[in-house]
Motif scaffolding. Structure first.
Motif, PDB file in Angstrom:
ATOM      1  N   LEU A 156       2.755  14.784   7.596  1.00  0.00           N
ATOM      2  CA  LEU A 156       3.733  13.729   7.329  1.00  0.00           C
ATOM      3  C   LEU A 156       4.307  13.156   8.619  1.00  0.00           C
ATOM      4  N   LYS A 157       4.404  11.835   8.657  1.00  0.00           N
ATOM      5  CA  LYS A 157       5.103  11.174   9.748  1.00  0.00           C
ATOM      6  C   LYS A 157       6.567  10.999   9.364  1.00  0.00           C
ATOM      7  N   THR A 158       6.784  10.711   8.087  1.00  0.00           N
ATOM      8  CA  THR A 158       8.125  10.596   7.533  1.00  0.00           C
ATOM      9  C   THR A 158       8.176  11.387   6.230  1.00  0.00           C
ATOM     10  N   ILE A 159       9.368  11.744   5.811  1.00  0.00           N
ATOM     11  CA  ILE A 159       9.545  12.490   4.573  1.00  0.00           C
ATOM     12  C   ILE A 159       9.871  11.494   3.465  1.00  0.00           C
TER      13      ILE A 159
ATOM     14  N   GLU B  80      12.921  19.269   6.598  1.00  0.00           N
ATOM     15  CA  GLU B  80      13.444  19.195   7.968  1.00  0.00           C
ATOM     16  C   GLU B  80      13.718  20.588   8.524  1.00  0.00           C
ATOM     17  N   GLY B  81      14.093  21.518   7.663  1.00  0.00           N
ATOM     18  CA  GLY B  81      14.353  22.889   8.089  1.00  0.00           C
ATOM     19  C   GLY B  81      13.115  23.759   8.161  1.00  0.00           C
ATOM     20  N   ASN B  82      11.994  23.257   7.665  1.00  0.00           N
ATOM     21  CA  ASN B  82      10.729  23.996   7.664  1.00  0.00           C
ATOM     22  C   ASN B  82       9.620  23.096   8.205  1.00  0.00           C
ATOM     23  N   GLY B  83       9.657  22.869   9.498  1.00  0.00           N
ATOM     24  CA  GLY B  83       8.735  21.944  10.155  1.00  0.00           C
ATOM     25  C   GLY B  83       7.263  22.254   9.972  1.00  0.00           C
ATOM     26  N   GLU B  84       6.924  23.534   9.739  1.00  0.00           N
ATOM     27  CA  GLU B  84       5.512  23.872   9.574  1.00  0.00           C
ATOM     28  C   GLU B  84       4.919  23.210   8.327  1.00  0.00           C
ATOM     29  N   TYR B  85       5.745  22.979   7.314  1.00  0.00           N
ATOM     30  CA  TYR B  85       5.257  22.286   6.119  1.00  0.00           C
ATOM     31  C   TYR B  85       5.013  20.807   6.411  1.00  0.00           C
ATOM     32  N   ILE B  86       5.867  20.214   7.234  1.00  0.00           N
ATOM     33  CA  ILE B  86       5.678  18.813   7.618  1.00  0.00           C
ATOM     34  C   ILE B  86       4.359  18.664   8.367  1.00  0.00           C
TER      35      ILE B  86
ATOM     36  N   ILE C 286      -3.096  13.526  -2.860  1.00  0.00           N
ATOM     37  CA  ILE C 286      -3.128  14.948  -2.490  1.00  0.00           C
ATOM     38  C   ILE C 286      -1.822  15.354  -1.813  1.00  0.00           C
ATOM     39  N   THR C 287      -1.334  14.529  -0.916  1.00  0.00           N
ATOM     40  CA  THR C 287      -0.086  14.842  -0.207  1.00  0.00           C
ATOM     41  C   THR C 287       1.080  14.923  -1.188  1.00  0.00           C
ATOM     42  N   ILE C 288       1.166  13.978  -2.102  1.00  0.00           N
ATOM     43  CA  ILE C 288       2.248  13.996  -3.097  1.00  0.00           C
ATOM     44  C   ILE C 288       2.123  15.226  -3.976  1.00  0.00           C
TER      45      ILE C 288
ATOM     46  N   ASN D 116       0.833  -1.201   0.000  1.00  0.00           N
ATOM     47  CA  ASN D 116       0.000   0.000   0.000  1.00  0.00           C
ATOM     48  C   ASN D 116       0.867   1.249   0.000  1.00  0.00           C
ATOM     49  N   LYS D 117       0.309   2.307  -0.544  1.00  0.00           N
ATOM     50  CA  LYS D 117       1.037   3.570  -0.629  1.00  0.00           C
ATOM     51  C   LYS D 117       0.973   4.299   0.711  1.00  0.00           C
ATOM     52  N   GLU D 118       2.117   4.774   1.146  1.00  0.00           N
ATOM     53  CA  GLU D 118       2.208   5.473   2.433  1.00  0.00           C
ATOM     54  C   GLU D 118       1.686   6.903   2.336  1.00  0.00           C
TER      55      GLU D 118
END
Length: 117
Positions: A70-73, A59-65, A35-37, A29-31
């Motif tokens: 996202l749980k992982t990048i 990693e330098g812009n946590g607000e986007y994460i 829409i997220t991609i 299954n896709k993680e």
């Protein structure tokens, strides 16, 4: 482009893709959903970041994460592969037909280029 403006653009992307448009194939299954991609690809384009630079940028812009939930990048290979699976013709057609700002500003014609220089 400022972060506030980027978030506004990303919020409007929900209008351009229909959930479940990526064909299910064999394998696991896709993680990350479509829409997220799509939002990640647009974010990277607006910030002028390559797929390989995505991890360091996020990693330098946590607000986007947080915004993307996202749980992982995803790796650059995942971004590249999933970009090829998105129904870009359908998205581009919807985006070029009419793009109205969230505040209901006048009609704007938009062109989307899927190639990078």
């Amino acid at each position: 482009m400022e972060k506030k403006e980027i978030i506004k653009v990303l919020d409007n992307l929900d209008k351009f893709i229909v959930k479940g448009t990526v064909k299910k194939g064999r394998g696991r299954n896709k993680e990350y959903d479509e829409i997220t991609i799509l939002k990640m690809l647009v974010l990277l384009t607006l910030a002028k970041i390559s797929y390989r630079g995505a991890k360091g940028f996020l990693e330098g812009n946590g607000e986007y994460i947080e915004y993307l939930g996202l749980k992982t990048i995803p790796s650059f290979q995942t971004l590249s592969r999933r970009a090829r699976q998105l129904p870009l013709h359908e998205i581009v057609q919807k985006a070029t037909t009419l793009f109205t700002d969230a505040e209901g500003l006048e009609r704007k014609e938009v062109a989307v280029d899927s190639f990078r220089e």
